[in-house]
Motif scaffolding. Structure first.
Motif, PDB file in Angstrom:
ATOM      1  N   ALA A  38       1.298   1.741  68.389  1.00  0.00           N
ATOM      2  CA  ALA A  38       1.501   3.109  68.863  1.00  0.00           C
ATOM      3  C   ALA A  38       2.202   3.956  67.807  1.00  0.00           C
ATOM      4  CB  ALA A  38       2.308   3.096  70.161  1.00  0.00           C
ATOM      5  N   ARG A  42       0.583   7.239  65.286  1.00  0.00           N
ATOM      6  CA  ARG A  42       1.197   8.563  65.349  1.00  0.00           C
ATOM      7  C   ARG A  42       1.882   8.974  64.049  1.00  0.00           C
ATOM      8  NH1 ARG A  42       0.466   6.321  69.980  1.00  0.00           N
ATOM      9  NH2 ARG A  42       0.031   7.576  71.842  1.00  0.00           N
ATOM     10  N   GLU A  65      -7.409   1.058  69.794  1.00  0.00           N
ATOM     11  CA  GLU A  65      -7.261   1.698  71.101  1.00  0.00           C
ATOM     12  C   GLU A  65      -6.331   2.903  71.014  1.00  0.00           C
ATOM     13  OE1 GLU A  65      -6.451   0.184  75.654  1.00  0.00           O
ATOM     14  OE2 GLU A  65      -5.375  -0.797  74.015  1.00  0.00           O
ATOM     15  N   GLU A  66      -5.225   2.763  70.282  1.00  0.00           N
ATOM     16  CA  GLU A  66      -4.299   3.884  70.111  1.00  0.00           C
ATOM     17  C   GLU A  66      -4.949   5.021  69.328  1.00  0.00           C
ATOM     18  OE1 GLU A  66      -1.314   4.444  71.295  1.00  0.00           O
ATOM     19  OE2 GLU A  66      -0.900   2.495  72.206  1.00  0.00           O
ATOM     20  N   LEU A  68      -8.021   5.941  69.201  1.00  0.00           N
ATOM     21  CA  LEU A  68      -8.958   6.695  70.030  1.00  0.00           C
ATOM     22  C   LEU A  68      -8.242   7.785  70.813  1.00  0.00           C
ATOM     23  CD1 LEU A  68     -11.320   3.888  71.372  1.00  0.00           C
ATOM     24  CD2 LEU A  68     -11.945   5.800  69.879  1.00  0.00           C
ATOM     25  N   GLY A  69      -6.980   7.556  71.134  1.00  0.00           N
ATOM     26  CA  GLY A  69      -6.207   8.558  71.858  1.00  0.00           C
ATOM     27  C   GLY A  69      -5.539   9.588  70.976  1.00  0.00           C
ATOM     28  N   THR A  70      -5.201   9.201  69.741  1.00  0.00           N
ATOM     29  CA  THR A  70      -4.434  10.111  68.887  1.00  0.00           C
ATOM     30  C   THR A  70      -5.290  10.884  67.895  1.00  0.00           C
ATOM     31  OG1 THR A  70      -3.986   8.310  67.320  1.00  0.00           O
ATOM     32  CG2 THR A  70      -2.345   8.701  69.052  1.00  0.00           C
ATOM     33  N   PRO A  72      -8.467  12.901  67.994  1.00  0.00           N
ATOM     34  CA  PRO A  72      -9.441  13.411  68.974  1.00  0.00           C
ATOM     35  C   PRO A  72     -10.842  13.620  68.436  1.00  0.00           C
ATOM     36  CG  PRO A  72      -7.946  15.156  68.263  1.00  0.00           C
ATOM     37  CD  PRO A  72      -7.392  13.874  67.715  1.00  0.00           C
ATOM     38  N   ALA A  93     -11.830  -1.434  73.600  1.00  0.00           N
ATOM     39  CA  ALA A  93     -12.179  -0.043  73.286  1.00  0.00           C
ATOM     40  C   ALA A  93     -13.245   0.516  74.221  1.00  0.00           C
ATOM     41  CB  ALA A  93     -12.666   0.051  71.847  1.00  0.00           C
ATOM     42  N   HIS A  97     -14.760   6.845  75.129  1.00  0.00           N
ATOM     43  CA  HIS A  97     -14.722   7.125  73.693  1.00  0.00           C
ATOM     44  C   HIS A  97     -15.270   5.984  72.845  1.00  0.00           C
ATOM     45  CE1 HIS A  97     -12.438  10.750  74.445  1.00  0.00           C
ATOM     46  NE2 HIS A  97     -11.606  10.055  75.191  1.00  0.00           N
TER      47      HIS A  97
END
Length: 283
Positions: A38, A42, A65-66, A68-70, A72, A93, A97
């Motif tokens: 995580a 970031r 996985e992280e 894919l969220g951070t 965009p 995954a 996405h």
């Protein structure tokens, strides 16, 4: 890679590597793996600008996985040497996405990396706006210069590497010495000194600069846990173990290591450190 509580048994290695199965690996690495992933995801200061990203040594997909969220708008190439790990990463995954991730089997330092891709206009092959790596680069020791040279080549000018690798401090050195002194007689001629894989913040800075990468940020995170000797032995085996070849069966290995560390219920303070960095290819 580390864990917070007693983990699951280690089993057979995959593709000549010493790790156990992907499913057990996820259970054994615990919260630290997820926390580091995580944090690495970031570290990029402008995630919305990343269109092509590379996850180096994606393992079971915690960092993928992280990302894919951070990230965009990014298409992500997730690379690992283990087909077993990649299969679990694909499952992890899965979702809305999933189409943004391509999983690739191979070694980051292998000669055939991205060999099937067409060269770009500059003739340098595929390049990425950003590369990310969590708990993988230390397995490339002693080829750190080769690793960072390849990172430089794969990044676009101005592109970033956001990474976490095994960190080195006075406390990790002292812990490694204690464990090595207690276990070396049960791993004669096979024990690996993991200390050599660790890097301090200064060492990351030096190898980056040698390979034409600028250092935007570098810092060390050190964590301590009191765990039983059996829990530590299980984690150690899950993370590679002291035997480079011909390891004992898992049950015997845990018993053997825990015994020389004071017995299965004995407690020891485990020291874990990670070095994080944001490195930039100059424009």
């Amino acid at each position: 890679m580390t864990r917070d509580a007693p983990g699951e048994p280690a089993t057979a290695t995959v593709q000549r590597h010493r790790w156990h199965t992907a499913a057990s690996y996820d259970q054994a690495t615990g919260r630290i793996q997820r926390r580091n992933a995580a944090l690495v995801a970031r570290l990029h200061p402008e995630p919305a600008t990343v269109r092509r990203a590379l996850d180096i040594g994606c393992g079971t997909g915690a960092l993928t996985e992280e990302l894919l969220g951070t990230l965009p708008a990014a298409r992500i190439t997730a690379l690992d040497v283990s087909a077993d790990m990649l299969a679990r990463a694909r499952t992890r995954a899965a979702g809305p996405h999933a189409h943004r991730v391509e999983f690739q089997l191979g070694s980051f330092l292998g000669p055939q990396l991205f060999h099937s891709r067409p060269a770009n206009a500059t003739g340098t092959g595929e390049q990425f706006d950003a590369a990310f790596s969590n708990a993988a680069l230390h397995w490339m020791y002693p080829r750190y210069d080769d690793c960072f040279t390849r990172v430089h080549r794969l990044l676009v000018p101005g592109g970033l590497l956001c990474m976490a690798s095994a960190g080195r401090s006075a406390a990790t050195d002292a812990f490694d010495r204690r464990v090595r002194a207690a276990t070396e007689h049960v791993t004669p001629g096979t024990g690996e000194d993991f200390t050599q894989r660790r890097m301090t913040a200064d060492e990351v800075t030096a190898v980056a600069r040698r390979n034409r990468l600028e250092v935007d940020d570098v810092f060390l995170v050190e964590r301590r846990y009191v765990v039983s000797a059996a829990a530590y032995a299980t984690w150690w085996l899950a993370s590679g173990g002291p035997w480079q070849t011909d390891p004992p069966q898992q049950e015997h290995a845990v018993e053997l290591l825990a015994g020389v560390l004071g017995g299965p219920e004995a407690e020891l303070e485990m020291v874990h450190a990670s070095v994080f960095a944001v490195l930039r290819r100059p424009k």
